[in-house]
Design a protein around this motif. Structure first.
Motif: not given
Ligand code: TLP
Length: 352
Positions: A68-70, A93-95, A181-183, A206-211, A217-219
């Motif tokens: 996850s992004g978190t 910020s999200h964090i 996350a949304r770069i 960055f997140c793969l699981s959003k847009g 998953g995230s990277i």
């Protein structure tokens, strides 16, 4: 009598988040035939391929697939910092706001907040919170940026500003982690390669699981040495995922085939924002609609957030609460122009 109700509008229009996107048929097919192995032994060829691709897109030496992004953000803080260190972040910020205090509870660091202009930190605001060495002070090791900025409405930090902030930090031996996350939304909106937004930072998630619509998953990307340490920390957090190639296969499709279409989400967000701005009782800051999010304020209507959202849900349309009087709507894969038109009509009916 409602103009559109559940009976008329059978399609659920879920605008709570781009996290609700479902995997495409192409992803499901790739997942079903993915070559897999034990990724803790680094023997999953599909995870290895995704990590290489993710690193390349970010202009970094190495990358790590995380659930996850978190977890990606937490790993960045854990890996850059020692317990007791100070981390500077923007106050919304999200964090800081949405990650359950993990930076303090797990990484043991101390947040120091700065203000941003629509979420975007100016170097002079960063300078205001930076302090020189003194026996009494904690060590400042990290600054976290967020691009696009979620709570500010999906706003973008342009490449030049990212570069300036990185220079300022690096002169003081402070690292920069980017919550990206949304770069890809930022890169598509600016019509540039994402690595122009990430090449100067020390790490990026960055997140793969959003847009981009992957199911999970995230990277996290950075230098080889950083990712090696982050990999060990991922194991400590229980994020070693074994035959994760099944998930990584969808991530590869996300990166290869789902980036360009984000432009459609941005157009839909703009239509939505402009449509809502025309409704009496609704306030929208159109300047913040730079990517796929629309925030609006109900304070000039007779309702607050929690009175409004159930009325919207009665039209089979979902949004996210930003109490006391704001609502967030996010456009994404699966939402088309007709859904946007129906959403505007429904909101107009509710508010009037
Ligand atoms: N954001 C979610 C919620 O947590 C609010 C959303 O619906 O927008 N960084 C940013 C900027 C994010 O917006 C999110 C998710 C994350 C990190 C965390 O990603 P996940 O949900 O994969 O842990």
């Amino acid at each position: 009598m409602m103009y559109l109700n559940k009976k008329h509008n059978l399609k659920k229009i879920d605008l709570r988040s781009d996290t609700v996107t479902l995997p495409t048929d192409e992803m499901r097919k790739a997942m079903s035939i993915a070559k897999v192995g034990d990724d803790v032994y680094r023997e999953d060829p599909t995870v290895n391929q995704l990590e290489e691709l993710g690193a390349k897109k970010m202009g970094k030496e190495a990358a790590l697939f995380v659930p996850s992004g978190t977890m990606g953000n937490l790993l960045a803080v854990l890996t850059h910092c020692q317990r007791g260190d100070e981390v500077i972040l923007e106050m919304d910020s999200h964090i800081y706001y949405y990650e359950v205090g993990g930076m303090s509870a797990v990484a043991g660091v101390m947040p120091r907040l700065m203000v941003g202009d629509k979420g975007i930190p100016e170097p002079h605001n960063i300078k205001l919170v930076l302090r020189d060495e003194n026996l009494h002070y904690p060590k400042t090791t990290l600054i976290c940026l967020e691009n696009t900025h979620n709570r500010a409405g999906g706003t973008i930090i342009p490449p030049k500003l990212t570069q300036e902030i990185c220079q300022l930090a690096h002169q003081r031996n402070i690292h920069i982690h980017l919550d990206g996350a949304r770069i890809f939304n930022a890169a598509i909106a600016l019509n540039i390669e994402p690595l122009l937004l990430t090449k100067d930072v020390d790490s990026v998630m960055f997140c793969l699981s959003k847009g981009l619509s992957a199911p999970v998953g995230s990277i996290l990307a950075g230098s080889k040495e950083f990712i090696q340490r982050a990999r060990k920390n991922r194991k400590m957090l229980g994020g070693g995922m074994r035959q994760a190639g099944v998930l990584a296969a969808a991530g590869i499709i996300a990166l290869e085939n789902m980036v360009e279409r984000l432009e459609e989400d941005h157009k839909n967000a703009r239509f939505l924002g402009e449509g809502l701005a025309d409704i009496k009782g609704i306030e929208v800051d159109l300047e913040t609609i730079q990517t796929n999010m629309v925030y609006f304020d109900l304070k000039k209507s007779a309702m607050d957030t929690f009175q409004f959202l159930p009325k919207l849900a009665a039209y089979n349309i979902l949004g996210s609460p930003r109490p006391p009087t704001q609502v967030r709507l996010v456009t994404h894969y699966g939402i088309d122009k007709e859904d946007i038109d129906n959403t505007i009509k429904a909101i107009k009916e509710i508010v009037s």
